[in-house]
Design an enzyme around this catalytic site. Structure first.
Site, mmCIF file in Angstrom:
data_model
loop_
_atom_site.group_PDB
_atom_site.id
_atom_site.type_symbol
_atom_site.label_atom_id
_atom_site.label_comp_id
_atom_site.label_asym_id
_atom_site.label_seq_id
_atom_site.Cartn_x
_atom_site.Cartn_y
_atom_site.Cartn_z
ATOM 1 N N ASP A 13 0.893 -1.585 0.135
ATOM 2 C CA ASP A 13 0.187 0.221 0.341
ATOM 3 C C ASP A 13 0.597 0.931 0.159
ATOM 4 O OD1 ASP A 13 -2.273 -1.494 0.078
ATOM 5 O OD2 ASP A 13 -2.292 -1.345 2.789
ATOM 6 N N LYS A 16 1.804 1.998 -5.311
ATOM 7 C CA LYS A 16 2.231 1.480 -6.644
ATOM 8 C C LYS A 16 1.033 1.736 -7.435
ATOM 9 C CE LYS A 16 2.350 -1.820 -4.569
ATOM 10 N NZ LYS A 16 2.482 -1.748 -3.274
ATOM 11 N N GLY A 40 -4.199 -3.929 -3.772
ATOM 12 C CA GLY A 40 -6.236 -3.306 -4.608
ATOM 13 C C GLY A 40 -4.776 -2.062 -4.473
ATOM 14 N N HIS A 41 -4.545 -2.017 -5.321
ATOM 15 C CA HIS A 41 -4.021 -0.121 -6.399
ATOM 16 C C HIS A 41 -4.871 0.471 -6.827
ATOM 17 C CE1 HIS A 41 -0.703 -3.713 -7.389
ATOM 18 N NE2 HIS A 41 -0.792 -3.338 -6.140
ATOM 19 N N ARG A 143 2.952 -28.989 -6.956
ATOM 20 C CA ARG A 143 2.611 -29.110 -8.297
ATOM 21 C C ARG A 143 0.977 -29.594 -8.408
ATOM 22 N NH1 ARG A 143 7.552 -32.138 -8.175
ATOM 23 N NH2 ARG A 143 6.598 -32.586 -6.040
ATOM 24 N N GLN A 224 1.874 -6.145 -3.400
ATOM 25 C CA GLN A 224 2.744 -6.189 -1.892
ATOM 26 C C GLN A 224 3.816 -4.994 -1.864
ATOM 27 O OE1 GLN A 224 1.773 -9.191 -3.184
ATOM 28 N NE2 GLN A 224 -0.384 -8.587 -2.393
ATOM 29 N N THR A 301 -9.747 -4.617 1.613
ATOM 30 C CA THR A 301 -10.782 -5.990 3.107
ATOM 31 C C THR A 301 -11.188 -4.911 3.882
ATOM 32 O OG1 THR A 301 -8.466 -5.578 4.098
ATOM 33 C CG2 THR A 301 -8.526 -7.664 3.239
ATOM 34 N N ARG A 303 -9.837 -2.830 6.073
ATOM 35 C CA ARG A 303 -9.098 -2.828 7.853
ATOM 36 C C ARG A 303 -8.608 -1.736 7.858
ATOM 37 N NH1 ARG A 303 -6.068 -8.421 7.816
ATOM 38 N NH2 ARG A 303 -5.509 -7.457 5.691
ATOM 39 N N SER A 412 5.704 12.363 -4.207
ATOM 40 C CA SER A 412 3.755 12.050 -4.410
ATOM 41 C C SER A 412 3.374 12.907 -3.017
ATOM 42 C CB SER A 412 3.169 10.900 -4.449
ATOM 43 O OG SER A 412 2.025 10.796 -4.481
HETATM 44 P P1 GDP Z 1 -0.852 0.546 -3.523
HETATM 45 O O1 GDP Z 1 -1.738 -1.042 -2.752
HETATM 46 O O2 GDP Z 1 0.802 0.234 -3.112
HETATM 47 O O3 GDP Z 1 -1.062 0.304 -4.772
HETATM 48 O O4 GDP Z 1 -1.319 1.359 -2.837
HETATM 49 P P2 GDP Z 1 -2.315 1.922 -2.302
HETATM 50 O O5 GDP Z 1 -3.781 1.735 -3.543
HETATM 51 O O6 GDP Z 1 -3.161 0.524 -1.939
HETATM 52 O O7 GDP Z 1 -2.803 2.486 -0.951
HETATM 53 C C1 GDP Z 1 -2.246 3.828 -1.300
HETATM 54 C C2 GDP Z 1 -3.565 5.039 -0.846
HETATM 55 O O8 GDP Z 1 -2.568 6.047 -0.468
HETATM 56 C C3 GDP Z 1 -4.376 5.454 -2.022
HETATM 57 O O9 GDP Z 1 -5.770 5.587 -1.353
HETATM 58 C C4 GDP Z 1 -4.465 6.270 -2.829
HETATM 59 O O10 GDP Z 1 -5.125 7.118 -3.816
HETATM 60 C C5 GDP Z 1 -3.651 7.313 -1.995
HETATM 61 N N1 GDP Z 1 -2.490 8.359 -1.903
HETATM 62 C C6 GDP Z 1 -1.425 7.378 -2.682
HETATM 63 N N2 GDP Z 1 -0.450 8.340 -2.978
HETATM 64 C C7 GDP Z 1 -0.349 9.896 -2.241
HETATM 65 C C8 GDP Z 1 0.216 10.795 -2.023
HETATM 66 O O11 GDP Z 1 1.130 10.972 -2.473
HETATM 67 N N3 GDP Z 1 -0.563 11.327 -1.493
HETATM 68 C C9 GDP Z 1 -2.102 11.092 -0.344
HETATM 69 N N4 GDP Z 1 -2.768 11.907 0.503
HETATM 70 N N5 GDP Z 1 -2.391 9.846 -1.247
HETATM 71 C C10 GDP Z 1 -1.629 8.635 -1.783
HETATM 72 P P1 IMO Z 2 -1.045 -3.893 -2.315
HETATM 73 O O1 IMO Z 2 -0.767 -5.043 -3.642
HETATM 74 C C1 IMO Z 2 -1.119 -4.142 2.059
HETATM 75 C C2 IMO Z 2 -0.762 -8.688 3.598
HETATM 76 C C3 IMO Z 2 -1.840 -9.171 4.490
HETATM 77 C C4 IMO Z 2 -1.730 -9.525 4.916
HETATM 78 C C5 IMO Z 2 -0.211 -10.772 4.467
HETATM 79 C C6 IMO Z 2 -0.396 -12.139 3.799
HETATM 80 O O2 IMO Z 2 -2.494 -2.956 -2.253
HETATM 81 O O3 IMO Z 2 0.187 -3.525 -1.919
HETATM 82 P P2 IMO Z 2 -2.312 -12.752 2.054
HETATM 83 O O4 IMO Z 2 -4.382 -12.365 1.611
HETATM 84 O O5 IMO Z 2 -1.547 -12.850 1.051
HETATM 85 O O6 IMO Z 2 -2.151 -14.182 2.845
HETATM 86 O O7 IMO Z 2 -1.953 -12.021 3.706
HETATM 87 O O8 IMO Z 2 0.022 -9.320 3.820
HETATM 88 N N1 IMO Z 2 -1.449 -8.242 2.354
HETATM 89 C C7 IMO Z 2 -0.860 -6.813 2.091
HETATM 90 N N2 IMO Z 2 -0.985 -5.375 2.877
HETATM 91 N N3 IMO Z 2 -0.924 -4.357 1.190
HETATM 92 C C8 IMO Z 2 -1.251 -5.344 0.393
HETATM 93 O O9 IMO Z 2 -1.403 -5.605 -1.640
HETATM 94 C C9 IMO Z 2 -1.794 -6.767 0.474
HETATM 95 N N4 IMO Z 2 -1.362 -7.972 0.119
HETATM 96 C C10 IMO Z 2 -1.244 -8.796 1.219
HETATM 97 O O10 IMO Z 2 -2.704 -8.163 4.915
HETATM 98 O O11 IMO Z 2 -0.637 -9.388 6.371
HETATM 99 MG MG MG Z 3 -2.378 -1.878 -2.192
#
Ligand code: GDP
Ligand code: IMO
Ligand code: MG
Length: 423
Positions: A13, A16, A40-41, A143, A224, A301, A303, A412
């Site tokens: 998170d 990316k 979740g991107h 496998r 991740q 999720t 969370r 950013s």
């Molecule tokens: P990812 O899984 O690495 O793609 O990241 P996520 O999308 O799960 O979480 C990043 C969160 O931060 C999202 O809600 C984005 O919209 C937000 N975000 C990304 N860059 C920035 C930033 O520079 N500032 C703020 N305030 N939010 C950001």
């Molecule tokens: P993105 O790509 C943050 C965490 C889960 C848990 C552990 C194992 O959005 O950054 P799993 O479902 O893979 O068995 O969970 O990894 N986890 C993440 N935490 N961002 C993610 O993806 C994650 N994908 C899995 O919360 O602790």
């Molecule tokens: Mg994410």
């Protein structure tokens, strides 16, 4: 050389999705190489927020081709919901999205096994997203798995039945209360598979290597983060794939000598969702403020994400394992106005001061040692150039660059595509 990698350096998170979307204009192909719908991107532009799970974050651009590589695990049910989300925006995914035949399928029973495994662990649970990731990768390395290419066989349902029956027996071994109606889940699954089959399945390693030969540019999108890597993360509180740079080679069939830039994405602080050690975690109002201002809730999720200070010991380790060549710092805007900032620069580990990431980072083994910084007061979210960045932020960045020995090229300052400053 034509392949660059983009990876999360913390516990996921980091932002990316946003950066892949920003960088896509410079690439012909965006390719996901591991993970599945546990990701979740988030992308934001034109006032709309999109969350992608399995589909690469280049999908909103007209030009780029999007590839789901062999290292990814796909749940047809989640995937079809993602496609439906794209339908609203008239995205021509049948033309712009192709899937590796070697990618593995998440079956409904994989999800059930994930739930059973977590329930059986009690307090020691991983905090999995319960998307069936662990059991699917276990079947892959064991496998026994089913792959996308199997769906092209007449007999795929027999193979499915055999595996699902085995899974049901395994679920009963766990001896935990997991309620389910597999018939209902299978109706949804089989329907989703039919929709999935409308897309193009390819030998993606051949496609990508031919593209490299033809001089096309490829950006590999990680899911991740490095601290969730199956080998280098905080085991067992990790995911089940290699999230680090080497995972891009095995997850796409691209040789290491084809890789050029490695973009490392990190937040100006640290978050973690799910269980496991987190040395710089804050349990006070400062951590609560980070969570509130940064909207730190899981994109998958919902969370709450645990929040804490930046951990340079962990970040250095991630830069090393991945060979990061450029850093992108996210969410500095969230810290604006904090009284001061702390950065963990070493750990006290069993009575010694260490600066490398040790085998054990549980609280009983590790106490973070901090360096304090003054915090910027200005709102960063409207800033558009490096010249506007406040003095205190530049000092923070200079310190991180010196410690990590890698330049921070993007800062950013908000979730939107346009809130991105190059330096
Ligand atoms: P990812 O899984 O690495 O793609 O990241 P996520 O999308 O799960 O979480 C990043 C969160 O931060 C999202 O809600 C984005 O919209 C937000 N975000 C990304 N860059 C920035 C930033 O520079 N500032 C703020 N305030 N939010 C950001
Ligand atoms: P993105 O790509 C943050 C965490 C889960 C848990 C552990 C194992 O959005 O950054 P799993 O479902 O893979 O068995 O969970 O990894 N986890 C993440 N935490 N961002 C993610 O993806 C994650 N994908 C899995 O919360 O602790
Ligand atoms: Mg994410």
């Amino acid at each position: 050389m034509a392949v660059d990698l983009l990876l999360g350096l913390q516990w996921g998170d980091e932002g990316k999705g946003k950066i892949v979307d920003v960088l896509t204009r410079d690439y012909d192909i965006i390719a996901r190489f591991q993970g599945g719908p546990n990701a979740g991107h988030t992308l934001e532009f034109d006032g709309i927020k999109h969350v992608l799970r399995t589909i690469p974050s280049g999908i909103f651009h007209k030009k780029a081709m999007n590839v789901i590589g062999n290292g990814v695990v796909i749940d047809p049910v989640v995937f079809v919901k993602e496609l439906e989300g794209l339908d609203q925006f008239n995205i021509d995914y049948k033309a712009k999205l192709i899937i590796s035949r070697k990618a593995h399928l998440i079956l409904p029973t994989h999800r059930l096994l994930d739930a059973a495994s977590e329930a059986s662990k009690g307090k020691a649970k991983i905090g999995s997203t319960l998307k069936g990731i662990g059991p699917t990768y276990m079947d892959k390395t064991g496998r026994n798995g089913m792959r996308i290419g199997d769906l092209e066989l007449e007999s795929w349902k027999e193979k499915y039945r055999h595996l699902a029956d085995k899974h049901e027996t395994m679920i009963s071994f766990y001896n935990v209360d997991v309620q389910y109606d597999l018939d209902e889940m299978e109706v949804e699954f089989f329907e989703a598979v039919e929709r999935l089959k409308e897309l193009t399945f390819i030998d993606s390693e051949e496609y990508l290597n031919q593209a490299i030969k033809a001089g096309k540019t490829i950006l590999a999108e990680g899911a991740q983060g490095s601290l969730l890597d199956i080998d280098f993360g905080t085991y067992p509180f990790v995911t089940s794939s290699n999230t680090t740079a080497a995972g891009a080679c095995t997850g796409l069939g691209i040789a290491p000598n084809k890789v050029k830039e490695v973009y490392g994405i990190f937040k100006a602080y640290t978050t973690r969702v799910g269980s496991g050690p987190f040395p710089t975690e804050l349990f006070d109002e400062v951590g609560a403020e980070m969570a509130k201002v940064g909207h730190e809730f899981g994109a998958v999720t919902g969370r709450p994400r645990r929040c804490g200070w930046l951990d340079l010991v962990a970040l250095k380790y991630a830069c090393q394992v991945n060979g990061v060549t450029q850093l992108n710092m996210m969410k500095g805007d969230v810290l604006s106005g904090f009284d001061s900032l702390q950065v963990c620069t070493a750990y006290e580990y069993k009575g010694e001061t260490i600066t490398h990431f040790p085998y054990n980072i549980e609280p009983e083994n590790v106490t973070p040692i901090y360096t304090e910084f003054a915090c910027w007061k200005e709102d960063l979210t409207k800033m558009t150039s490096a010249e506007q960045l406040p003095k205190e932020l530049n000092e923070y960045i200079d310190f991180l660059e010196k410690e990590l020995e890698v330049p921070i090229k993007i800062v950013s300052v908000g979730p939107d595509r346009t809130q991105t400053i190059s330096r």
